[in-house]
Design a protein around this motif. Structure first.
Motif, PDB file in Angstrom:
ATOM      1  N   GLY A 245       0.814  -1.219   0.000  1.00 35.29           N
ATOM      2  CA  GLY A 245       0.000   0.000   0.000  1.00 35.29           C
ATOM      3  C   GLY A 245       0.847   1.268   0.000  1.00 35.29           C
ATOM      4  N   ALA A 246       0.233   2.337  -0.472  1.00 39.14           N
ATOM      5  CA  ALA A 246       0.941   3.619  -0.643  1.00 39.14           C
ATOM      6  C   ALA A 246       1.043   4.383   0.676  1.00 39.14           C
ATOM      7  CB  ALA A 246       0.187   4.461  -1.660  1.00 39.14           C
ATOM      8  N   SER A 247       1.919   5.380   0.688  1.00 44.11           N
ATOM      9  CA  SER A 247       2.062   6.261   1.847  1.00 44.11           C
ATOM     10  C   SER A 247       0.770   7.046   2.076  1.00 44.11           C
ATOM     11  CB  SER A 247       3.219   7.231   1.623  1.00 44.11           C
ATOM     12  OG  SER A 247       4.432   6.510   1.534  1.00 44.11           O
ATOM     13  N   GLU A 248       0.485   7.297   3.338  1.00 43.37           N
ATOM     14  CA  GLU A 248      -0.764   7.952   3.700  1.00 43.37           C
ATOM     15  C   GLU A 248      -0.576   8.796   4.949  1.00 43.37           C
ATOM     16  OE1 GLU A 248      -3.827   7.838   2.399  1.00 43.37           O
ATOM     17  OE2 GLU A 248      -3.516   6.274   0.896  1.00 43.37           O
ATOM     18  N   VAL A 249      -1.430   9.802   5.102  1.00 44.96           N
ATOM     19  CA  VAL A 249      -1.580  10.521   6.370  1.00 44.96           C
ATOM     20  C   VAL A 249      -3.036  10.359   6.772  1.00 44.96           C
ATOM     21  CG1 VAL A 249      -1.490  12.763   7.509  1.00 44.96           C
ATOM     22  CG2 VAL A 249       0.198  12.207   5.743  1.00 44.96           C
ATOM     23  N   MET A 250      -3.277   9.801   7.961  1.00 47.71           N
ATOM     24  CA  MET A 250      -4.671   9.499   8.315  1.00 47.71           C
ATOM     25  C   MET A 250      -4.989   9.881   9.759  1.00 47.71           C
ATOM     26  SD  MET A 250      -5.308   5.908   6.307  1.00 47.71           S
ATOM     27  CE  MET A 250      -4.002   4.985   7.077  1.00 47.71           C
ATOM     28  N   ASN A 251      -6.149  10.490   9.930  1.00 44.46           N
ATOM     29  CA  ASN A 251      -6.650  10.794  11.270  1.00 44.46           C
ATOM     30  C   ASN A 251      -7.118   9.518  11.954  1.00 44.46           C
ATOM     31  OD1 ASN A 251      -6.383  13.563  10.918  1.00 44.46           O
ATOM     32  ND2 ASN A 251      -8.480  13.816  10.144  1.00 44.46           N
ATOM     33  N   CYS A 252      -6.927   9.459  13.264  1.00 46.02           N
ATOM     34  CA  CYS A 252      -7.470   8.351  14.055  1.00 46.02           C
ATOM     35  C   CYS A 252      -8.344   8.915  15.157  1.00 46.02           C
ATOM     36  CB  CYS A 252      -6.354   7.557  14.711  1.00 46.02           C
ATOM     37  SG  CYS A 252      -5.399   6.574  13.595  1.00 46.02           S
ATOM     38  N   GLY A 253      -9.626   8.762  14.989  1.00 46.91           N
ATOM     39  CA  GLY A 253     -10.590   9.195  16.000  1.00 46.91           C
ATOM     40  C   GLY A 253     -11.888   8.486  15.674  1.00 46.91           C
ATOM     41  N   TYR A 254     -12.978   8.957  16.286  1.00 47.64           N
ATOM     42  CA  TYR A 254     -14.281   8.359  15.962  1.00 47.64           C
ATOM     43  C   TYR A 254     -15.139   9.294  15.108  1.00 47.64           C
ATOM     44  CZ  TYR A 254     -13.499   4.659  19.451  1.00 47.64           C
ATOM     45  OH  TYR A 254     -13.025   3.592  20.156  1.00 47.64           O
ATOM     46  N   GLY A 255     -14.682  10.543  14.981  1.00 51.30           N
ATOM     47  CA  GLY A 255     -15.465  11.483  14.186  1.00 51.30           C
ATOM     48  C   GLY A 255     -16.596  12.121  14.968  1.00 51.30           C
ATOM     49  N   LYS A 256     -16.515  12.068  16.292  1.00 48.92           N
ATOM     50  CA  LYS A 256     -17.529  12.764  17.091  1.00 48.92           C
ATOM     51  C   LYS A 256     -16.894  13.289  18.378  1.00 48.92           C
ATOM     52  CE  LYS A 256     -19.319   8.883  19.681  1.00 48.92           C
ATOM     53  NZ  LYS A 256     -20.117   7.677  19.643  1.00 48.92           N
ATOM     54  N   GLY A 257     -17.450  14.357  18.897  1.00 48.27           N
ATOM     55  CA  GLY A 257     -16.811  15.009  20.029  1.00 48.27           C
ATOM     56  C   GLY A 257     -17.595  14.857  21.321  1.00 48.27           C
ATOM     57  N   SER A 258     -16.866  14.915  22.441  1.00 47.74           N
ATOM     58  CA  SER A 258     -17.494  14.967  23.765  1.00 47.74           C
ATOM     59  C   SER A 258     -16.894  16.149  24.506  1.00 47.74           C
ATOM     60  CB  SER A 258     -17.187  13.698  24.572  1.00 47.74           C
ATOM     61  OG  SER A 258     -17.569  12.553  23.860  1.00 47.74           O
ATOM     62  N   THR A 259     -17.719  16.811  25.306  1.00 46.56           N
ATOM     63  CA  THR A 259     -17.211  17.925  26.115  1.00 46.56           C
ATOM     64  C   THR A 259     -16.580  17.376  27.393  1.00 46.56           C
ATOM     65  OG1 THR A 259     -19.235  18.200  27.391  1.00 46.56           O
ATOM     66  CG2 THR A 259     -19.119  19.395  25.295  1.00 46.56           C
ATOM     67  N   VAL A 260     -15.834  18.247  28.055  1.00 41.43           N
ATOM     68  CA  VAL A 260     -15.235  17.862  29.351  1.00 41.43           C
ATOM     69  C   VAL A 260     -16.352  17.441  30.314  1.00 41.43           C
ATOM     70  CG1 VAL A 260     -13.947  18.722  31.351  1.00 41.43           C
ATOM     71  CG2 VAL A 260     -13.222  19.358  29.045  1.00 41.43           C
ATOM     72  N   ARG A 261     -17.426  18.198  30.333  1.00 45.53           N
ATOM     73  CA  ARG A 261     -18.513  17.855  31.267  1.00 45.53           C
ATOM     74  C   ARG A 261     -19.171  16.519  30.894  1.00 45.53           C
ATOM     75  NH1 ARG A 261     -19.175  21.677  35.011  1.00 45.53           N
ATOM     76  NH2 ARG A 261     -18.976  23.885  34.484  1.00 45.53           N
TER      77      ARG A 261
END
Ligand code: UD1
Length: 328
Positions: A245-261
């Motif tokens: 496979g080719a070189s890549e730059v990729m984000n790793c998260g779930y694609g949703k946010g949570s606040t501190v609270r």
């Protein structure tokens, strides 16, 4: 597809979880860790463990010369305020050590490289979710030290035929579901780690760093990803590179946010106890919101998270902290 891999920082939090999964997938794993922040007991049993420093070029040559197919480079310093106080230390430990490791890889013919980067390279973004093509604007020496390493990888790949994947981690949290390992780092600064330290009586209260951000409840929004899912993303990334496979730059998260609270509420629910909090000023260098666009990693690797659940994240973190305390 399995191979022989070098895992730098394999006694650290994310490196050790990943090393375990690499072994479970049939890879032959060599860990190199200087134990400056890692913990020998976190390194999985099935790995060959070498205690040593990335700056030790002779040691690197020995390891890489022993038929290594790929390097997964986790080792590095990660505390933003420390990087502001000691930028040259961060550039040495993060950027220069990556340079030395890359140089050794090229000379020893190791041409697959996976690099631990961070969402903080995006700085204070105008909008989220963030795509990999969005501008990078590091606002701390830590972020710059990581971004410089990304650029070195890009240019080295172009010149020498190395293939690499940069994984930009969002907020990694939680612990192994079988309770084998978790976050052990001394002097942690991360929200969930500090909150479980309050719940286990190691701290009196948790500071909420700012409640006047332009977010749903005024506190910072982050994209928390379970460390087991992140480790799995590395195993799949290795498969990708081993398969050509080719070189890549990729984000790793779930694609949703949570606040501190929201994080605090999830922990209170799991622990069935209140967490004493106080609202403190914003922490220098913090931004309102960091959430990943994860379409790229889904598309390239077919990666699908299995633990996309804030309660599971905080419960495994709390279970691990309790276990750690009982053992100490
Ligand atoms: C941190 C690092 C970041 C790194 C990431 C993953 C810092 C400043 N940032 O991200 O570079 O890539 O971990 O290792 O070290 N918070 C509180 N009270 C606390 C601690 C945190 O309210 O006691 C808030 C923060 O303001 C933020 C959120 O919780 O809104 C998450 O903070 P934290 O867990 O420290 O992670 P980041 O700073 O997002």
């Amino acid at each position: 597809m399995s191979g022989r891999v070098l895992v730098t920082g394999g006694a650290g939090y994310i490196g050790s979880h990943t090393a375990q999964q690499l072994i479970d997938a049939g890879n032959d794993v060599v860990i190199l860790d200087n134990l400056s922040n890692g913990d020998r007991s976190m390194a999985p049993d099935g790995a060959r463990f070498v205690q040593g420093d990335l700056a030790d070029r002779g040691l690197l040559d020995d390891i890489l010369g022993s038929g290594v197919d790929a390097v997964l480079h986790f080792a590095g310093s990660i505390v933003v305020p420390d990087s502001v106080a000691d930028p040259l230390g961060y550039y040495r430990n993060n950027t220069l050590n990556t340079h030395g490791l890359l140089q050794a890889c090229i000379e020893r013919g190791v041409d697959r490289f996976i690099f631990s980067s961070t969402a903080t390279v995006y700085g204070d973004p105008a909008s989220t979710p963030l795509r990999e093509t969005d501008p990078t604007q590091p606002i701390s020496p830590y972020a710059t030290s990581k971004l410089m390493s990304e650029w070195m990888l890009r240019d080295t790949a172009a010149a020498h035929g190395l293939r690499y994947v940069v994984l930009r981690y969002f907020n990694v949290a939680g612990a192994d579901l079988k309770g084998r390992r978790g976050q052990a780092s001394r002097n942690a600064t991360h929200l969930i780690k500090l909150a479980v330290e309050v719940l286990t009586g190691q701290r009196d209260r948790l500071s909420i760093f700012g409640d006047d951000y332009p977010t749903s409840d005024g506190t910072g929004v982050r994209d928390y990803i379970h460390v087991t899912d992140l480790a799995n993303a590395h195993v799949r990334t290795l498969d990708h590179l081993m398969a050509g496979g080719a070189s890549e730059v990729m984000n790793c998260g779930y694609g949703k946010g949570s606040t501190v609270r929201q994080v605090i509420a999830a922990l209170e629910c799991v622990a069935n106890r209140r967490i004493p909090t106080e609202v403190a000023p914003r922490r220098p260098g913090d931004v309102a919101e960091l959430v990943a666009d994860v379409s790229r990693i889904r598309e390239v690797l077919g990666w699908r998270p299995e633990h996309d659940d804030l309660e599971l994240i905080v419960r495994t973190a709390l279970d691990w902290e309790r276990k750690r305390i009982r053992a100490s």
